[in-house]
Scaffold this active site. Sequence first.
Site, mmCIF file in Angstrom:
data_model
loop_
_atom_site.group_PDB
_atom_site.id
_atom_site.type_symbol
_atom_site.label_atom_id
_atom_site.label_comp_id
_atom_site.label_asym_id
_atom_site.label_seq_id
_atom_site.Cartn_x
_atom_site.Cartn_y
_atom_site.Cartn_z
ATOM 1 N N HIS A 8 0.833 -1.208 0.000
ATOM 2 C CA HIS A 8 0.000 0.000 0.000
ATOM 3 C C HIS A 8 0.864 1.252 0.000
ATOM 4 O O HIS A 8 2.062 1.199 0.265
ATOM 5 C CB HIS A 8 -0.972 0.018 1.193
ATOM 6 C CG HIS A 8 -0.308 0.071 2.542
ATOM 7 N ND1 HIS A 8 -0.053 -1.052 3.296
ATOM 8 C CD2 HIS A 8 0.154 1.118 3.279
ATOM 9 C CE1 HIS A 8 0.516 -0.702 4.442
ATOM 10 N NE2 HIS A 8 0.667 0.611 4.454
ATOM 11 N N HIS A 81 4.167 7.297 3.326
ATOM 12 C CA HIS A 81 5.085 6.155 3.256
ATOM 13 C C HIS A 81 4.624 5.196 2.169
ATOM 14 O O HIS A 81 3.500 5.291 1.671
ATOM 15 C CB HIS A 81 5.177 5.427 4.605
ATOM 16 C CG HIS A 81 3.909 4.762 5.065
ATOM 17 N ND1 HIS A 81 2.966 5.394 5.842
ATOM 18 C CD2 HIS A 81 3.425 3.511 4.851
ATOM 19 C CE1 HIS A 81 1.972 4.571 6.097
ATOM 20 N NE2 HIS A 81 2.215 3.416 5.500
ATOM 21 N N GLU A 130 7.749 1.327 4.886
ATOM 22 C CA GLU A 130 7.175 0.339 5.812
ATOM 23 C C GLU A 130 7.368 -1.042 5.205
ATOM 24 O O GLU A 130 7.198 -1.226 3.990
ATOM 25 C CB GLU A 130 5.670 0.619 5.991
ATOM 26 C CG GLU A 130 4.948 -0.373 6.894
ATOM 27 C CD GLU A 130 3.443 -0.096 7.001
ATOM 28 O OE1 GLU A 130 2.939 0.810 6.302
ATOM 29 O OE2 GLU A 130 2.775 -0.793 7.770
HETATM 30 CO CO CO Z 1 1.135 1.698 6.154
#
Ligand code: CO
Length: 139
Positions: A8, A81, A130
Amino acid sequence: MSLGRLNHVGVATPSIAKSVETYRVLLGATAIGEPFDLPAQGVKVCFIDAPNTQIELIEPYDESSPIAGFLRKNPAGGQHHVCFEVADIAVAVAELKAKGATVLGEPRIGAHGTPIVFVHPKDFGGMLVELMETPGEDH
Ligand code: CO
């Protein structure tokens, strides 16, 4: 470790409700999840499905939220992110540390209910990364 799928893109927003409307009206998003609170992490989260990835909308839970500072610098919100999948988060963390990267804290359970960890933007040209453990996926 090898680079896995883009899981994502995290997007900070002052209002999940307003951002959801933007994705719905301007981009025709239909697969929009229910927003939910993660008070332990200081955020409210809502996922929007695209065919090949997700957008993770992140709104501060309160003023002590980790992303409150980001929104002070970027009041309209913005890309916060990107999240890549890894097969084993402990292996990924050990490898990154061995290569001199700055891993932020210890792995913890993220918004998908799986272990996640963040790597400092200085290691990725200014982009907060991440990593999410997704066992069984093709890495
Ligand atoms: Co995230």
